[in-house]
Design a protein around this motif. Structure first.
Motif, PDB file in Angstrom:
ATOM      1  N   ILE A 194       0.837  -1.148  -0.019  1.00 10.08           N
ATOM      2  CA  ILE A 194      -0.068  -0.056   0.126  1.00 10.08           C
ATOM      3  C   ILE A 194       0.714   1.326  -0.015  1.00 10.08           C
ATOM      4  O   ILE A 194       0.563   2.144  -0.579  1.00 10.08           O
ATOM      5  CB  ILE A 194      -1.102  -0.177   1.237  1.00 10.08           C
ATOM      6  CG1 ILE A 194      -2.070  -1.284   1.105  1.00 10.08           C
ATOM      7  CG2 ILE A 194      -1.742   1.176   1.251  1.00 10.08           C
ATOM      8  CD1 ILE A 194      -2.824  -1.428   2.280  1.00 10.08           C
ATOM      9  N   GLU A 195       1.784   1.166   0.919  1.00  7.51           N
ATOM     10  CA  GLU A 195       2.974   2.282   0.734  1.00  7.51           C
ATOM     11  C   GLU A 195       3.456   2.418  -0.571  1.00  7.51           C
ATOM     12  O   GLU A 195       3.650   3.799  -1.065  1.00  7.51           O
ATOM     13  CB  GLU A 195       4.056   2.158   1.600  1.00  7.51           C
ATOM     14  CG  GLU A 195       3.608   2.358   3.329  1.00  7.51           C
ATOM     15  CD  GLU A 195       2.991   3.752   3.488  1.00  7.51           C
ATOM     16  OE1 GLU A 195       3.565   4.615   2.835  1.00  7.51           O
ATOM     17  OE2 GLU A 195       2.005   3.888   4.287  1.00  7.51           O
ATOM     18  N   GLN A 196       3.799   1.267  -1.231  1.00  5.19           N
ATOM     19  CA  GLN A 196       4.379   1.455  -2.703  1.00  5.19           C
ATOM     20  C   GLN A 196       3.409   2.163  -3.803  1.00  5.19           C
ATOM     21  O   GLN A 196       3.831   2.877  -4.465  1.00  5.19           O
ATOM     22  CB  GLN A 196       4.346   0.105  -3.214  1.00  5.19           C
ATOM     23  CG  GLN A 196       5.142  -0.146  -4.594  1.00  5.19           C
ATOM     24  CD  GLN A 196       5.293  -1.516  -4.965  1.00  5.19           C
ATOM     25  OE1 GLN A 196       5.621  -2.512  -4.064  1.00  5.19           O
ATOM     26  NE2 GLN A 196       5.130  -1.818  -6.317  1.00  5.19           N
ATOM     27  N   VAL A 197       2.034   1.644  -3.483  1.00  4.15           N
ATOM     28  CA  VAL A 197       1.181   2.556  -4.462  1.00  4.15           C
ATOM     29  C   VAL A 197       1.078   3.966  -3.963  1.00  4.15           C
ATOM     30  O   VAL A 197       0.740   4.845  -4.939  1.00  4.15           O
ATOM     31  CB  VAL A 197      -0.395   1.852  -4.211  1.00  4.15           C
ATOM     32  CG1 VAL A 197      -1.529   2.674  -4.723  1.00  4.15           C
ATOM     33  CG2 VAL A 197      -0.369   0.392  -4.604  1.00  4.15           C
ATOM     34  N   ALA A 198       1.178   4.289  -2.700  1.00  3.58           N
ATOM     35  CA  ALA A 198       1.216   5.610  -2.238  1.00  3.58           C
ATOM     36  C   ALA A 198       1.973   6.543  -2.823  1.00  3.58           C
ATOM     37  O   ALA A 198       1.888   7.718  -3.183  1.00  3.58           O
ATOM     38  CB  ALA A 198       0.886   5.891  -0.758  1.00  3.58           C
ATOM     39  N   GLU A 199       3.135   5.699  -3.197  1.00  2.51           N
ATOM     40  CA  GLU A 199       4.309   6.476  -3.922  1.00  2.51           C
ATOM     41  C   GLU A 199       4.346   6.661  -5.316  1.00  2.51           C
ATOM     42  O   GLU A 199       5.091   7.069  -5.833  1.00  2.51           O
ATOM     43  CB  GLU A 199       5.630   5.875  -3.252  1.00  2.51           C
ATOM     44  CG  GLU A 199       5.786   5.869  -1.947  1.00  2.51           C
ATOM     45  CD  GLU A 199       6.856   4.989  -1.376  1.00  2.51           C
ATOM     46  OE1 GLU A 199       7.704   4.307  -2.274  1.00  2.51           O
ATOM     47  OE2 GLU A 199       7.449   5.026  -0.247  1.00  2.51           O
ATOM     48  N   GLY A 200       3.228   5.939  -5.829  1.00  2.48           N
ATOM     49  CA  GLY A 200       2.997   6.027  -7.263  1.00  2.48           C
ATOM     50  C   GLY A 200       3.629   4.916  -8.158  1.00  2.48           C
ATOM     51  O   GLY A 200       3.476   4.841  -9.483  1.00  2.48           O
TER      52      GLY A 200
END
Length: 451
Positions: A205-211
């Protein structure tokens, strides 16, 4: 017979012998010898040859004979014993616990299968890799990234309008930005929860939030609610193949936890009271497995308490079901699969037939022997007591006997505590005893009439 009568009878026979001639001599001479109780040995020594033709009471065995019978001889001692009644049963899975399905968190295509049928996996172990084909997931990722960027802009605006100059020019702007920030944070939190529910880890999820959007997702073995450290699953069944298109919620595989199973017993309606009493007093039920165990050496005798009794009768069989919890044993194989996942061979498996020995009556301080230690002849029962190389047949009072054990009354038997008795092959010993007796009688009979 008085001596005078004997002499007179002998004289009469002698006269008949002289009159009858030589052809009848052997017959009348035998009669005369029997009348006088004479034999060649007796005539010379004055002793008589008496043979006991009563029932035999012992048998003599050579060491080879004992070995051929596989005879087990042990001292006997009183002990307590429960008489049991037998009920059928079967090993089953724990309903709702032993097997669990692993669903696809999102729609996708099966790209890799990391665990094969029969493999051993722990909670959290990777099972499958799916290529995402879910528009809603793509939308959730896009929305999370957009709201994350909007929040960053909002924070920068708040920092800019916090200066005294801009704050004095537009004092309501900070209030508006603060409301916008709270709305964005709530939206981001909702998007994160949505992605977590679809199977994404916090790191993803953090990876998605980073784009960095996800194009594949790994499905892991679930963690049980009790979080037991020793939980290990067997991959019992695969329900997909490489390249399959799967929908969210579709079962990918079935995992089995066979570390604990149930034994389901069946009792007749009239045995309900007995079962309730056994469960109330926490008496142990002896389990006899009718199908072989899964590993060697064979399992020992197993005794378990009743876990619970069903509250209704089976409509088809009119029997009452009751359950015992069965701890399982296993042996991990030495060979490993290509994915370094070991395999496990369970001792007890669902479907194994069992016979349940439910305790009914207790015998205190009685002689308890294997059923093979007792032989019956009509109303009499016997065991064989060891005395050197001979085994003496002794009558006993049998209080109870089934196909496995015999319970004897110590005070009403010709054996005492500490006596060495044969614990098996009593019927064979009985036959050997009679055969020896018949052979002995035949030898004596042949000796008496061989002239």
């Amino acid at each position: 017979m008085p001596k005078t009568i004997t002499v007179v009878a002998a004289a009469v026979l002698l006269v008949v012998f002289l009159v009858g001639g030589l052809f009848a001599a052997p017959i009348w001479w035998d009669a005369l010898a029997q009348l006088l109780d004479l034999s060649p040995g007796a005539a010379s020594t004055g002793e008589t040859d008496e043979h006991d033709h009563g029932s035999p009471t012992s048998v003599k065995l050579t060491p080879q004979g004992r070995a051929n019978l596989g005879l087990v001889v042990e001292p006997i001692a009183p002990s307590d014993y429960w008489r049991t009644t037998q009920m059928p049963g079967m090993v089953i899975d724990r309903p709702g616990e032993s097997d669990r399905s692993v669903p696809a968190p999102v729609a996708g295509v099966v790209m890799r299968i990391l665990a094969r049928q029969g493999d051993l996996v722990r909670p959290g172990s990777p099972l499958f890799v799916l290529k995402l084909a879910s528009e809603s997931l793509q939308t959730s990722q896009t929305e999370l990234l957009r709201q994350t960027r909007d929040l960053e802009i909002n924070k920068a605006e708040q920092a800019r309008y916090s200066t005294p100059e801009l704050k004095a020019l537009n004092p309501g702007r900070l209030i508006e930005l603060d409301y916008q920030r709270r709305r964005l944070e709530a939206g981001i939190q909702a998007q994160r929860q949505d992605l977590a529910a679809r199977g994404l880890t916090p790191a993803q999820i953090e990876q998605v939030a980073e784009g960095r959007f996800l194009t594949e997702i790994t499905v892991h073995a679930p963690t049980p609610s009790n979080s037991a450290d020793d939980v290990i699953y067997d991959v019992e069944e695969l329900r997909i193949r490489l390249g399959d298109q799967v929908q969210a919620g579709q079962a990918l595989c079935i995992l089995a936890d066979h570390q604990r199973l149930y034994i389901e017993g069946h009792a007749l309606a009239q045995e309900v009271g007995l079962l309730q009493e056994v469960a109330r007093q926490k008496r142990l039920v002896r389990i006899e497995f009718l199908t072989g165990p899964g590993i060697s050496p064979p399992h020992a005798s197993l005794e378990l308490p009743i876990r619970h009794i069903a509250n209704k009768l089976d409509t088809e069989s009119h029997s009452l079901r009751f359950y015992l919890e069965l701890p399982n044993l296993h042996q991990d194989s030495d060979a490993e699969s290509p994915g370094n996942a070991s395999h496990r061979h369970w001792r007890y498996r669902p479907g194994q037939q069992v016979r349940l020995h439910v305790p009914v009556e207790e015998f205190k301080q009685k002689f308890v022997l294997p059923a093979g230690a007792v032989v019956r002849e009509g109303s009499e029962a016997y065991v064989f007591r060891a005395s050197g190389d001979r085994f003496e047949r002794r009558p006993v009072h049998v209080l109870y006997q089934d196909r496995q054990v015999a319970v004897l009354e110590p005070g009403d038997s010709e054996i005492t505590a500490g006596n060495y008795v044969a614990r098996n092959s009593a019927a064979a010993l009985n036959r050997a005893m009679k055969a020896q007796s018949e052979s002995s009688e035949h030898g004596h009979h042949h000796h008496d009439h061989d002239h």
